[in-house]
Each structure stands twice: as structure tokens, then as C-alpha cells.
Design an enzyme around this catalytic site. Structure first.
Site, mmCIF file in Angstrom:
data_model
loop_
_atom_site.group_PDB
_atom_site.id
_atom_site.type_symbol
_atom_site.label_atom_id
_atom_site.label_comp_id
_atom_site.label_asym_id
_atom_site.label_seq_id
_atom_site.Cartn_x
_atom_site.Cartn_y
_atom_site.Cartn_z
ATOM 1 N N GLY A 104 0.585 -1.501 0.242
ATOM 2 C CA GLY A 104 0.369 0.080 -0.613
ATOM 3 C C GLY A 104 0.787 1.188 0.038
ATOM 4 O O GLY A 104 1.675 1.275 0.933
ATOM 5 N N GLN A 109 2.373 10.355 1.597
ATOM 6 C CA GLN A 109 3.839 9.910 1.541
ATOM 7 C C GLN A 109 5.089 9.705 0.274
ATOM 8 O O GLN A 109 6.291 9.636 0.868
ATOM 9 C CB GLN A 109 3.356 7.666 1.115
ATOM 10 N N CYS A 160 5.634 -0.609 7.557
ATOM 11 C CA CYS A 160 5.408 1.484 7.051
ATOM 12 C C CYS A 160 6.586 1.675 5.818
ATOM 13 O O CYS A 160 7.384 1.296 5.927
ATOM 14 C CB CYS A 160 5.057 2.147 7.407
ATOM 15 N N LEU A 161 6.194 1.430 4.352
ATOM 16 C CA LEU A 161 7.312 2.049 3.710
ATOM 17 C C LEU A 161 7.757 3.083 4.205
ATOM 18 O O LEU A 161 9.254 3.046 3.195
ATOM 19 C CB LEU A 161 7.183 1.940 2.395
ATOM 20 N N HIS A 190 -4.306 1.359 7.145
ATOM 21 C CA HIS A 190 -3.463 2.106 7.461
ATOM 22 C C HIS A 190 -3.170 3.128 5.991
ATOM 23 O O HIS A 190 -2.697 4.610 7.317
ATOM 24 C CB HIS A 190 -2.517 0.760 7.036
ATOM 25 N N GLU A 191 -3.468 2.744 4.637
ATOM 26 C CA GLU A 191 -3.336 4.309 3.780
ATOM 27 C C GLU A 191 -4.481 4.735 4.465
ATOM 28 O O GLU A 191 -3.559 6.584 4.196
ATOM 29 C CB GLU A 191 -3.335 3.439 2.577
ATOM 30 N N HIS A 197 -3.450 7.648 6.555
ATOM 31 C CA HIS A 197 -2.393 7.958 5.746
ATOM 32 C C HIS A 197 -2.388 9.666 5.592
ATOM 33 O O HIS A 197 -2.638 10.794 5.464
ATOM 34 C CB HIS A 197 -1.175 8.038 4.553
#
Length: 180
Positions: free
Chosen positions: A46, A51, A93-94, A135-136, A139
């Protein structure tokens, strides 16, 4: 294919709330395409526009890394309209390097949003897909999964990050918001 830079914690852009996309355009399509490329190259499941430094309500999700693209979701202005049950999942997470933690979220959700071809869609998701969508969407609100763990765990991660890369945290705290 364009692979974009993924902003890392403690980048201030990650703590800002994203704005609704008012017009779905060719620019939106290019950004979504680049976000998918970036997510796949980073081995993620994701990615949200903040991000990559863009404060717009856009996410991409693909929770089946063995069949990339088969279940790919590209959602504009996603909103969770229903949530049921609870599940605890080990999240990473990235944008949060070398850290995972258990986070409690809704087990099943209903998300409403828009597609690139300007159709409103509803997505029913459960388990990993529901966790990833939540989660996304977090963000987009300026919330990281770190905000769902205890203050102690968050501070331990921050101290480790300072030790491993002392200039990173100091620079993020001293600089203005780092938008592209």
C-alpha cells in the site's frame, strides 16, 4: 515507469492532513501509476500520496504480492463508511524504516471512493486488505501506524532512529514542512 521518493519518518509531510481531489485528471492518473510503480519496487502492499510528498487523498493497495495487479486498488478520496469487529495485525510501513508493531484495527470495513474513470465505488474488505486500507487512509489524515502504538514503543523507536541516523531526526525537527 517512474519510481518516486518515499518520505520517511519523521518527515513533517507525513503528519499533515491531505485534501480531497476536486478534479480527476491526467495528472491524477500519472500520479496513481507512479505510486503503483513505487509501491511495487519498494515491495509494499500500500502507498498513500502523502508518502510521496503530495497532500491529496489518493491511495493504492495490492495485498497479493504473488499476483501483482490482480487485486490492485486505486482509490481517490477514500472514506471508511462502515467498520466491524477487531483484529490485531503486525504492521510495517514504507515510511517507517525497520520497525513493525501490532496494531488493533477493524476486521471488516466498507470503503467508498472514486476510480480514475470517475465512478463511485464501494469496497468491502476484511482481514489484511481491511488493515491495509485503514493504514493507508490513516496516512491521508496525517496519522502513522506509530500513532497507534504506546508512547513508550514510539519513543524507543525514535531513540533508535536517532542513534542510527542522528542528523535525520534533528533535520526534520528543524526544517519547515518538506513538500516537493
Amino acid at each position: 515507469m517512474s519510481v518516486l521518493e518515499i518520505h520517511k519518518y519523521p518527515s513533517r509531510v507525513l503528519k499533515q492532513k491531505a485534501s480531497d481531489v476536486r478534479e480527476i485528471s491526467g495528472r491524477t492518473a500519472r500520479m496513481l501509476h507512479d505510486m503503483v510503480d513505487t509501491m511495487y519496487v519498494a515491495n509494499g502492499i500500500g502507498l498513500a500520496a502523502p508518502q510521496i510528498g503530495v497532500l491529496e487523498r489518493v491511495i493504492v493497495v495490492d495485498t497479493d504480492p504473488d499476483n501483482r495487479g490482480k487485486g490492485l486498488l486505486k482509490i481517490i478520496n477514500p472514506v471508511i463508511v462502515e467498520a466491524r469487529g477487531s483484529i490485531t495485525w503486525e504492521e510495517g510501513c514504507l515510511s517507517v524504516v525497520n520497525y513493525t508493531a501490532e496494531v488493533k484495527r477493524a476486521r471488516e470495513i466498507l470503503v467508498r471512493g472514486w476510480t480514475l474513470d470517475q465512478r463511485e465505488v464501494e469496497i468491502e474488505a476484511s482481514e489484511l486488505e481491511a488493515v491495509c486500507l485503514q493504514h493507508e487512509i490513516d496516512h491521508l489524515e496525517g496519522t502513522l501506524f506509530l500513532d497507534h502504538v504506546s508512547r513508550l514503543k514510539r519513543e524507543l523507536y525514535r531513540k533508535r532512529l536517532r542513534r542510527e541516523n542522528p542528523g535525520l531526526v534533528a533535520a526534520a525537527e528543524a526544517s519547515p514542512v518538506d513538500l516537493p
